[in-house]
Structures are given as structure tokens and as C-alpha cells.
Design a protein around this motif. Structure first.
Motif, PDB file in Angstrom:
ATOM      1  N   LEU B 304      52.202  42.227 -53.994  1.00  0.00           N
ATOM      2  CA  LEU B 304      51.054  42.180 -53.786  1.00  0.00           C
ATOM      3  C   LEU B 304      50.441  43.286 -53.314  1.00  0.00           C
ATOM      4  CD1 LEU B 304      51.232  39.580 -51.080  1.00  0.00           C
ATOM      5  CD2 LEU B 304      50.224  39.171 -52.888  1.00  0.00           C
ATOM      6  N   LEU B 306      47.693  44.544 -50.662  1.00  0.00           N
ATOM      7  CA  LEU B 306      46.990  44.299 -48.631  1.00  0.00           C
ATOM      8  C   LEU B 306      46.193  45.536 -48.608  1.00  0.00           C
ATOM      9  CD1 LEU B 306      50.681  44.059 -46.922  1.00  0.00           C
ATOM     10  CD2 LEU B 306      48.746  42.137 -47.995  1.00  0.00           C
ATOM     11  N   THR B 309      41.861  47.053 -42.765  1.00  0.00           N
ATOM     12  CA  THR B 309      40.304  46.663 -42.618  1.00  0.00           C
ATOM     13  C   THR B 309      39.587  47.901 -41.641  1.00  0.00           C
ATOM     14  OG1 THR B 309      40.350  45.038 -40.707  1.00  0.00           O
ATOM     15  CG2 THR B 309      40.866  44.022 -42.815  1.00  0.00           C
ATOM     16  N   SER B 314      44.351  43.407 -41.393  1.00  0.00           N
ATOM     17  CA  SER B 314      45.127  43.595 -42.926  1.00  0.00           C
ATOM     18  C   SER B 314      44.547  42.041 -43.441  1.00  0.00           C
ATOM     19  CB  SER B 314      46.381  43.966 -42.927  1.00  0.00           C
ATOM     20  OG  SER B 314      47.463  43.480 -42.651  1.00  0.00           O
ATOM     21  N   ARG B 315      44.595  42.746 -44.502  1.00  0.00           N
ATOM     22  CA  ARG B 315      44.154  41.138 -45.087  1.00  0.00           C
ATOM     23  C   ARG B 315      44.680  41.070 -46.518  1.00  0.00           C
ATOM     24  NH1 ARG B 315      39.706  41.179 -49.170  1.00  0.00           N
ATOM     25  NH2 ARG B 315      38.003  42.810 -48.246  1.00  0.00           N
ATOM     26  N   ILE B 316      45.025  40.475 -47.787  1.00  0.00           N
ATOM     27  CA  ILE B 316      45.665  40.887 -49.433  1.00  0.00           C
ATOM     28  C   ILE B 316      44.081  40.686 -50.045  1.00  0.00           C
ATOM     29  CG2 ILE B 316      45.862  38.983 -50.734  1.00  0.00           C
ATOM     30  CD1 ILE B 316      47.807  37.654 -49.332  1.00  0.00           C
ATOM     31  N   ASP B 318      43.751  39.407 -53.312  1.00  0.00           N
ATOM     32  CA  ASP B 318      44.133  38.354 -54.408  1.00  0.00           C
ATOM     33  C   ASP B 318      43.678  39.178 -55.223  1.00  0.00           C
ATOM     34  OD1 ASP B 318      44.642  34.930 -54.567  1.00  0.00           O
ATOM     35  OD2 ASP B 318      45.838  36.609 -55.230  1.00  0.00           O
TER      36      ASP B 318
ATOM     37  N   ALA C  42      38.339  36.207 -42.003  1.00  0.00           N
ATOM     38  CA  ALA C  42      39.708  36.443 -42.526  1.00  0.00           C
ATOM     39  C   ALA C  42      39.796  37.412 -43.547  1.00  0.00           C
ATOM     40  CB  ALA C  42      39.850  35.426 -44.086  1.00  0.00           C
ATOM     41  N   ARG C  43      38.305  37.878 -44.066  1.00  0.00           N
ATOM     42  CA  ARG C  43      38.097  38.588 -44.510  1.00  0.00           C
ATOM     43  C   ARG C  43      38.404  40.493 -44.056  1.00  0.00           C
ATOM     44  NH1 ARG C  43      32.592  41.591 -45.963  1.00  0.00           N
ATOM     45  NH2 ARG C  43      32.701  43.665 -46.671  1.00  0.00           N
ATOM     46  N   HIS C  44      37.887  40.517 -42.412  1.00  0.00           N
ATOM     47  CA  HIS C  44      37.774  41.335 -41.422  1.00  0.00           C
ATOM     48  C   HIS C  44      39.996  41.506 -40.870  1.00  0.00           C
ATOM     49  CE1 HIS C  44      34.144  42.814 -42.377  1.00  0.00           C
ATOM     50  NE2 HIS C  44      33.587  41.854 -42.092  1.00  0.00           N
ATOM     51  N   GLY C  45      40.546  40.196 -41.186  1.00  0.00           N
ATOM     52  CA  GLY C  45      41.975  40.180 -40.466  1.00  0.00           C
ATOM     53  C   GLY C  45      41.771  40.092 -38.928  1.00  0.00           C
ATOM     54  N   ASP C  48      44.189  39.070 -36.144  1.00  0.00           N
ATOM     55  CA  ASP C  48      45.782  40.024 -35.965  1.00  0.00           C
ATOM     56  C   ASP C  48      45.198  40.784 -35.124  1.00  0.00           C
ATOM     57  OD1 ASP C  48      46.210  41.740 -39.583  1.00  0.00           O
ATOM     58  OD2 ASP C  48      46.914  39.936 -38.532  1.00  0.00           O
ATOM     59  N   ALA C 358      42.928  33.573 -50.073  1.00  0.00           N
ATOM     60  CA  ALA C 358      43.064  34.941 -50.831  1.00  0.00           C
ATOM     61  C   ALA C 358      43.612  35.784 -49.869  1.00  0.00           C
ATOM     62  CB  ALA C 358      41.697  35.189 -50.975  1.00  0.00           C
ATOM     63  N   TYR C 359      42.987  35.343 -48.317  1.00  0.00           N
ATOM     64  CA  TYR C 359      43.059  37.343 -47.346  1.00  0.00           C
ATOM     65  C   TYR C 359      44.036  36.937 -46.230  1.00  0.00           C
ATOM     66  CZ  TYR C 359      38.339  38.085 -48.417  1.00  0.00           C
ATOM     67  OH  TYR C 359      36.704  37.630 -49.092  1.00  0.00           O
ATOM     68  N   GLY C 360      44.816  36.175 -46.672  1.00  0.00           N
ATOM     69  CA  GLY C 360      46.343  36.068 -45.891  1.00  0.00           C
ATOM     70  C   GLY C 360      47.415  35.635 -45.706  1.00  0.00           C
ATOM     71  N   ARG C 361      47.487  35.291 -47.083  1.00  0.00           N
ATOM     72  CA  ARG C 361      48.869  34.198 -47.699  1.00  0.00           C
ATOM     73  C   ARG C 361      49.789  35.420 -47.063  1.00  0.00           C
ATOM     74  NH1 ARG C 361      47.939  34.228 -52.644  1.00  0.00           N
ATOM     75  NH2 ARG C 361      48.836  35.459 -53.112  1.00  0.00           N
ATOM     76  N   HIS C 362      50.221  36.190 -46.791  1.00  0.00           N
ATOM     77  CA  HIS C 362      51.437  36.542 -45.691  1.00  0.00           C
ATOM     78  C   HIS C 362      51.887  36.933 -45.336  1.00  0.00           C
ATOM     79  CE1 HIS C 362      48.047  39.599 -45.326  1.00  0.00           C
ATOM     80  NE2 HIS C 362      49.080  40.424 -44.527  1.00  0.00           N
TER      81      HIS C 362
END
Lengths: 120, 329, 364
Positions: B304, B306, B309, B314-316, B318, C42-45, C48, C358-362
Motif C-alpha cells: 500500500l 499511504l 496529510t 493519513s490516507r491511502i 490507491d 477522506a482525502r485529508h484523513g 484520524d 481509495a483513502y481509508g481501506r487500511h
């Protein structure tokens, strides 16, 4: 699709049609919904239309409120949980003891965020 | 009477050309499946064997002439760069032209000259070629296909946790410049393609020996696609720092307007390299300019990419799915 | 002042996160109803940065996500007609209908063109008088004014080869439908910022007044979302329940009267309209007024108009009302991925599932 981007009007082609710019990228936009907007004004652009003017004074006020965040409780606060990001765990807050509705300071403080992007 | 269309799940779509997941499915599931052999199965941009590197590419960029370059120098630099990041010294190129009936000779001459200049700058020679003409409507102006041969020079080490990820400069310039130049979205900007040869830079990095682990030129699909391939092949995670990634304000502006993430947008004169942690500063110095360390390899989660931000979340990042920018390479 | 960078400051984000943590005394579920908000979170997390007590739910604010398959099939049928050029926003290209998407129809020979603005579609009609250009109009009240002005221009200029396939929807009815759904556990709302630039803040008053839930109209940058979350929590801590506006730099209580007038001049409410996952909702969508019939694709062309039920495995409906989160959907990431989406929550880049995937699967 919800994309509404703040852009600045740089020229007016004819009534109802202007060119707006974001960081040096320009596009024609219809000003049919904001006919009062002129060169130099900031507008919210969505699918080729200026939807609304952006009030610079309100924007400044929003930023000031963000800068000023406090709890109205008069003491520095430490978050009770450990943040998942590095560097700020246990960082003490600058609580000032003022109430949450105090008037904004007269000078707007610009934060240093280390961002390398240019600002006009 | 309501018209109907033929069944569509067995057709090629534009998504297959985007460089992302659909492209991978097409390549692995169809071409590699049929043509399978030990060299091809490695799925590298270049095939490496017997001290040589060999690569091929097609150029279908529209428009043919764009700020900062044209299909000619794009074709030369693109092929040179594929060889360079494979660890080779690029030597010889071939160029095949599929030309549409009615194409102006002046434009063709301009493109050929552009290729000559590019070849001289990169220190390579175009040694073989082919020309075909097809009827009006059968090829959109001009398509160019190249092949390139180089001599292997680099002695890559294996990517490991702790290694650093570097980019040689600002990202997204080429893709957005071409998109704006195409005119369909009616944007105007001073953006220019970054098309340029990378072989001088890569030669400098070869001197790092096995501290140099991996390189790519992040073209179609952008940095995100290249790093996903790295994460996948190395079985490691790549963690990026959003604030370190160099992006021009004009690119950021176009990205905002269009809602397209610059991490997925093609670059034609940039490289991404993975080097051992203690060689990162030296590598950055050798790359010069606006080169930056943008991330690090970690053991988990494997495969993956990561992104930390600017906000602290944090985000993936993809693999690309759709096709944000058709025909930019 | 650029109006974007300032609202992404990491230091301010941490301050706001700390305030939120302090204010969050008990679990609180906040629904945002705008694809742009889902995407930004999602994009900026942003999640979290939140304490575990505060949870974001993602409502039906993505106009692409709520389009039922039958309407996509209608658009494909339009595009398949010889002589028709279907102009559409990029986001709609990969939405699955019963037998594939517009992108696949394009591959099969339909003339489908991507446009950034409805005015571009009208321009296409002007440039190609031999083609019938149909604009696939979607969006909430944010986008309806653009379609409205375009229609007025078309009529003014006498452009006859242009029509609109109107799928505009309105924000208030689905909010009410969600609040009326038994078993809904939403404590407060973050209201959509850009819809509100058009409709203002008044239309949301029924939420605190009739349902006792707080509402804050939020802008789109991460600091705005964090500030809005803090405002909701502050209301709750102080025992208040009202509509507050965080997006004061653009949103006025009365919205944009000119935009509302343009909509009123060209469109009217349909009796009923189907929303993917929510079923039929009364007076929740717009169609062209009868005097604009000439520019109404549904009047000019014959459409299959079939109702296509969602695939059995698809749980988009439950996602859209906040009943489950994307990773709780049985087919999330397995049978339903961005490449092979079963439902529109996964296709649109603003859909909750696409964002999570796309952003947060983990983190799931």
C-alpha cells in the motif's frame, strides 16, 4: 461534482461573462448569477458559473475565529487522548481566559504553516 | 423505437488506456497471458537481459504540439527515460510513424526536427524507422511508436524499510499542460510540459551503487501509479509526506478546478528514485533543482501507498481506476 | 488571500481537534450530506484527528450516487440514438446502468462527450447543428441554476438542437425522509455548503425545530469541517439546538435569490422521484416547466423509462441513510470495488464507499 472553487475575476468580457483565475489558471465563467461581481472580486465557481461572491471580510473573520479557538474555561488544555499523528501529543493549549465570543483582534495574524506554495 | 447498443463488456474502453488498474488487467490478463515468456512476465517498463535493456512505447498525445514540446521530443525523451530509469545508458532508438492522409508536411518536418534536437540533447541516435500512411479518419493526425536499446550500467540494491523516496522536481506539469492545451475544458494557463531527458540525472545516481534501489519515470498514471507498482513488487509500504511533494501553484490551481489529483497526472521529465536512507541527501544533491525527499519505505501494510496529510491525518493513495486525462502521452 | 491554503493549516487543525476532544462528552453521530464533504474528510484523513466519541456518517449528498440505474439506462438509450450527442459531467461516465456505463456505451459507438459546464453542451449544439445535443443534468440546488441559465440562453438564442435530460434533485426531502426512517441514529447534521449558497440557511430550520437535532452549514476545507464539528458539540454542551452557519464567507441566510429565480423560471417539482437506496420521495426532484418542453429531452425523445431495482447484494441504500458504514457493507472491497462497482456509492469519487476504498481501506 460538488466542486466549488474560489477564483478571482480578472476581466469582464461582456455583461454576464468574465474570466476567473485560480493560481494562474484561467477560465471563462458566466456571471449571470452574480452580475454585481467585477474585476478583482472573488467568486465561488461551479460548473462554469460564478455562484456567489466571497466576502473577504467574512473570510478573514472565519480565520480569526479559527486562530482564536479556546474553551472559555480559562486554562491550558491537554487532549485527554493520544492523537495518532506525530509531534503534538501533549501539546498544551494557549487558553487565554477570554470568553468564546470576544471580538476579533484588529490585526489578522497569518499562520506560518511551512507551505511552500506561492501566495499572490 | 428505442435504439440499443451491442453488449459492451467485451470491448476496450478508454479506461484501459489510463495506466491504472484497467490497463494492468488488459496487459496481464490478455497480452502477457498470450505472449508469456520469462522476460515479459517480469512486467518491467524495459526488458533487461545480457547486459542490455530494451523498451517500446507509443505516443498518441493530443494535441500534437503543446507548450513545452510536441509528439516528437516526447517520443524521444520518453523512450530514453524508460531505458535510463531501468538502469541503462540509452543508445539507439527506432521510430515508426502512422500518418493520416492529409497531414501537413510542414508539421511532419517540424516533428522530425524536434526529434533530432531531442536525440542530440539526450546523446542518442534514431537508427531505424518505418512510415505508414492511412486513410483520412483512420489515425488522428499522427501516431508514433518507438523502441529503444541501452547498455545496463546500474547495480540496483533491494528496496528495504527505511529507504527514502525522492522526486526530481515538480509533479503534474505535463498532464495538465496538455489537458489545457487541448482546449476542450476551456482553461488558459502558462503551464508547460516538463518533457526532458533524464539520462544525465540517472547516470549521476548510478554512481551511488547498490544504495540506489529503484527508479521510475512517472508518466501515465503519475507518481501514485509508479509507487503502487513499487509497493506491490517490493512487498512493502510507501509512506508519503504531503507537504514535501513539490507542485507548482498553476498545477495546484488546475487540479482544484478540475478535481484531478496531481499525484495521478503524467510527468515527462521527472524521475522518482528510492535510495538507502544514508544516501538520500547525496541523491537529492545530485538531482539538484527542486528535487525533494517525499517519503519513506516501511514494512507495513505491504503493497500500500499511504499519505500523511498536511492536517495530520493519513490516507491511502490507491491505484488509478478511471481515466482522468485521456491521451496525454 | 487565496481562500484555500489558509484553511488547511495543520497547526490550527490540531487546535480544533483538541477542542473537539474536550467538548465530546458522549458519543455523537454527525451526518454530513454532501459528496464534497465526504471527499474532503477522506482525502485529508480528518477522522484520524477526531476522538472516538465523534463519528461522521455519510448521507445522500452525492447527486451521482442517488441516480437509480433506470435513469442511467435512459441516458444510455438517448446516447445510442443515431444523431444524438449526449453531453455529461465526467463523474457520470462510469456509473453502472443495467448493461454497462456511459463509458462502455461510448466504447460501443455512442456519441458521449464529457463537458465541464452545461454551457459547453449548449456550445456543442451551436457548433454542430446537425447533431441533437442532450445534456445529462444532475445535481442538487447547487447545479440546477447553471442548467436553468443555460436553458434560458438556449431559448433566447433559438437553439433548437439542444435539450436537457433533467435529474436535478432537492436536498430537504431526503433529509426529512432519513429523519423519518425508523431506527435512524443521527444526532446532528453538517449541512452542505454549496447547496446552501443557493438556498440559504432557512430551509434547514425544520431539523432543530421538528426533530431536535443541531445543524451547522459547513464550508469545504478541512479546518472548516473541524470548526463545524466543534460548533455542533458546543451547541450540545450549551443545551442549544439551532441552525448555525460556518460558511459565512459565501452563504447568506437568504441564499442567492437570482439563482432561485432562475430555477423557478425554468423548472418545477415532480410529484415523485426515485432515489437510489431511499425509494420514491415526494416533491424531491425537478423537471422542466411545460413552456420549455421543446428543450426537455423526456418530451423530445422516447425513453425506456424502466424501473431497475438495485442488485440484491448492493447495500447502497443503507450507506446513504447512514445505517451502515462502507466497510460494513457485505460486498465492500470484494464483489464491489471501484473497478467493478455494484452501486453508485463506489463509482462516484464523492461516494462514501469510493472515498473509504481509495483513502481509508487500511483503517477499516
Amino acid at each position: 461534482m460538488c466542486l466549488g472553487i474560489p477564483a478571482q475575476i480578472v476581466s469582464v468580457q461582456e455583461p454576464g461573462l468574465a474570466v476567473a483565475e485560480v493560481s494562474g489558471v484561467r477560465r471563462e465563467v458566466s456571471t449571470a448569477l452574480v452580475p454585481e461581481a467585477g474585476v478583482g472580486d472573488w467568486v465561488l465557481v461551479h460548473v462554469g458559473f460564478a455562484l456567489h461572491t466571497i466576502d473577504e471580510a467574512e473570510a478573514a473573520r472565519t480565520l480569526e475565529l479559527l486562530e482564536q479557538v479556546d474553551f472559555g474555561m480559562g486554562e491550558p488544555m491537554v487532549p485527554p487522548w493520544t492523537p495518532s499523528f506525530a509531534g503534538s501529543a501533549g501539546e498544551a493549549m494557549r487558553g487565554s481566559g477570554e470568553s468564546a465570543v470576544s471580538p476579533p483582534p484588529t490585526a489578522v495574524s497569518r499562520s506560518q504553516n511551512g507551505n511552500t506554495k506561492d501566495r499572490p | 423505437m428505442v435504439a440499443t447498443l451491442p453488449r459492451t463488456n467485451e470491448l476496450v474502453t478508454l479506461a484501459h488506456g489510463s495506466g491504472g488498474k484497467a490497463t494492468r488487467r488488459l496487459v496481464e490478463g490478455l497480452f502477457v497471458k498470450e505472449l508469456s515468456n520469462p522476460l515479459l512476465d517480469q512486467l518491467g517498463d524495459s526488458a533487461v537481459a545480457d547486459g542490455l535493456a530494451f523498451t517500446t512505447d507509443s505516443y498518441v498525445v493530443k494535441p500534437l504540439f503543446f507548450p513545452g514540446g510536441d509528439i516528437g521530443d516526447l517520443a524521444v525523451y520518453g523512450t530514453v527515460n524508460d531505458l535510463a530509469v531501468a538502469g541503462a545508458e540509452p543508445l539507439w532508438l527506432s521510430a515508426g510513424f502512422v500518418i493520416e492522409e492529409g497531414f501537413p508536411l510542414d508539421d511532419l518536418r517540424r516533428i522530425a526536427r524536434s526529434m533530432a534536437t531531442a536525440a542530440a540533447k539526450a546523446g542518442v541516435a534514431v537508427v531505424a524507422g518505418d512510415t505508414k500512411v492511412v486513410e483520412r479518419g483512420s489515425a488522428d493526425g499522427l501516431f508514433v511508436t518507438t523502441a529503444g536499446v541501452g547498455r545496463m550500467r546500474a547495480d540496483f540494491g533491494r528496496p528495504q524499510p527505511g529507504d527514502r523516496v525522492l522526486v526530481s522536481g515538480t509533479l503534474g506539469d505535463h498532464g495538465f499542460a496538455v489537458l489545457v492545451a487541448r482546449g476542450e475544458l476551456k482553461l488558459e494557463s502558462a503551464l508547460e510540459s516538463d518533457t526532458a531527458p533524464l539520462n544525465r540525472l540517472t547516470e549521476s545516481l548510478f554512481e551511488l551503487g547498490p544504495a540506489l534501489r529503484w527508479m521510475r519515470d512517472p508518466t501515465r498514471g503519475g507518481l501514485a501509479t509508479a509507487l503502487n507498482e513499487l509497493a506491490s513488487s517490493a512487498g512493502l509500504a510507501v509512506r508519503l509526506d504531503e507537504q514535501s511533494i513539490p507542485i507548482r501553484p498553476e498545477v495546484a490551481g488546475a487540479a482544484e478546478i478540475l478535481g484531478i489529483d496531481p499525484l495521478y497526472v503524467a510527468n515527462e521529465g521527472k524521475l522518482v528514485a528510492v535510495v538507502a536512507a544514508d544516501a538520500a541527501e547525496e541523491a537529492r544533491r545530485r538531482l539538484g533543482g527542486e528535487a525533494a525527499v517525499v517519503g519513506e519505505l516501511e514494512p507495513d501494510p505491504p503493497g500500500l501507498v499511504l499519505l500523511d496529510t498536511a492536517l495530520g491525518g493519513s490516507r491511502i493513495v490507491d491505484m488509478l481506476v478511471g481515466d482522468p486525462l485521456p491521451r496525454i502521452c | 488571500m487565496r481562500y484555500v491554503d489558509e484553511y488547511r493549516d495543520g497547526r490550527l487543525a490540531r487546535k480544533l481537534a483538541a477542542e473537539i476532544a474536550e467538548l465530546a462528552a458522549e458519543p455523537v453521530r454527525i451526518m454530513e450530506v454532501c459528496g464534497g464533504h465526504t471527499h474532503a474528510i477522506a482525502r485529508h484523513g480528518l477522522e484520524d484527528l477526531l476522538p472516538p466519541e465523534v463519528e461522521y456518517l455519510h448521507g445522500p449528498g452525492c447527486p451521482v450516487c442517488v441516480i437509480p440505474m433506470g435513469r442511467v439506462d435512459d441516458a444510455i438509450a438517448l446516447a445510442a440514438q443515431p444523431g444524438v450527442t449526449l453531453a455529461t459531467f465526467g463523474d457520470l461516465l462510469r456509473v453502472p446502468g443495467r448493461r454497462g456505463s456511459l463509458l462502455e456505451a461510448k466504447a460501443a459507438g455512442a456519441d458521449v462527450r464529457m463537458v465541464y459546464s452545461p454551457l459547453d453542451a449548449l456550445e456543442l449544439a451551436r457548433l454542430e447543428p446537425a447533431r441533437e445535443v442532450v445534456f445529462f443534468a444532475i445535481g442538487f440546488e447547487t447545479t440546477a441554476p447553471a442548467t436553468a441559465i443555460t436553458l434560458l440562453r438556449a431559448r433566447e438564442a433559438g437553439v433548437r438542437n439542444f435539450s436537457v435530460f433533467c435529474n436535478h434533485v432537492t436536498i430537504v426531502p431526503p433529509l426529512r425522509a432519513i429523519l423519518d426512517t425508523p431506527g435512524t441514529r443521527i444526532d446532528a447534521f453538517i449541512a452542505p455548503g454549496h447547496v446552501s449558497t443557493v438556498i440559504g440557511t432557512e430551509p434547514y430550520r425544520f431539523i432543530p425545530e421538528q426533530y431536535g437535532k443541531q445543524v451547522v452549514v459547513a464550508a469545504f476545507e478541512p479546518l472548516d469541517l473541524l470548526a463545524s464539528t466543534a460548533m455542533i458539540l458546543r451547541q450540545r454542551a450549551e443545551g442549544r439546538c439551532e441552525v448555525e452557519n460556518q460558511y459565512t464567507r459565501v452563504v447568506r441566510p437568504e441564499g442567492n435569490p437570482r439563482a432561485l429565480a432562475a430555477i423557478a423560471e425554468t423548472m418545477e417539482l415532480r410529484d415523485t422521484f426515485e432515489w437510489r437506496g431511499l425509494g420514491f420521495i415526494r416533491e424531491s426532484a425537478l423537471r422542466l416547466r411545460p413552456e420549455l418542453a421543446e428543450w426537455d429531452a423526456e418530451e423530445r425523445f422516447e425513453l425506456p423509462g424502466e424501473r431497475v431495482p438495485d442488485r440484491k447484494a448492493c447495500q447502497c441504500g443503507q450507506i446513504l441513510v447512514g445505517a451502515i458504514k462502507p466497510h460494513e457493507c457485505k460486498v465492500f472491497g470484494t464483489a464491489c470495488t471501484p473497478e467493478r462497482p455494484l452501486g453508485t456509492c463506489m463509482v462516484s469519487s464523492e461516494g462514501a464507499c469510493a472515498a473509504y476504498y481509495a483513502y481509508g481501506r487500511h483503517a477499516a
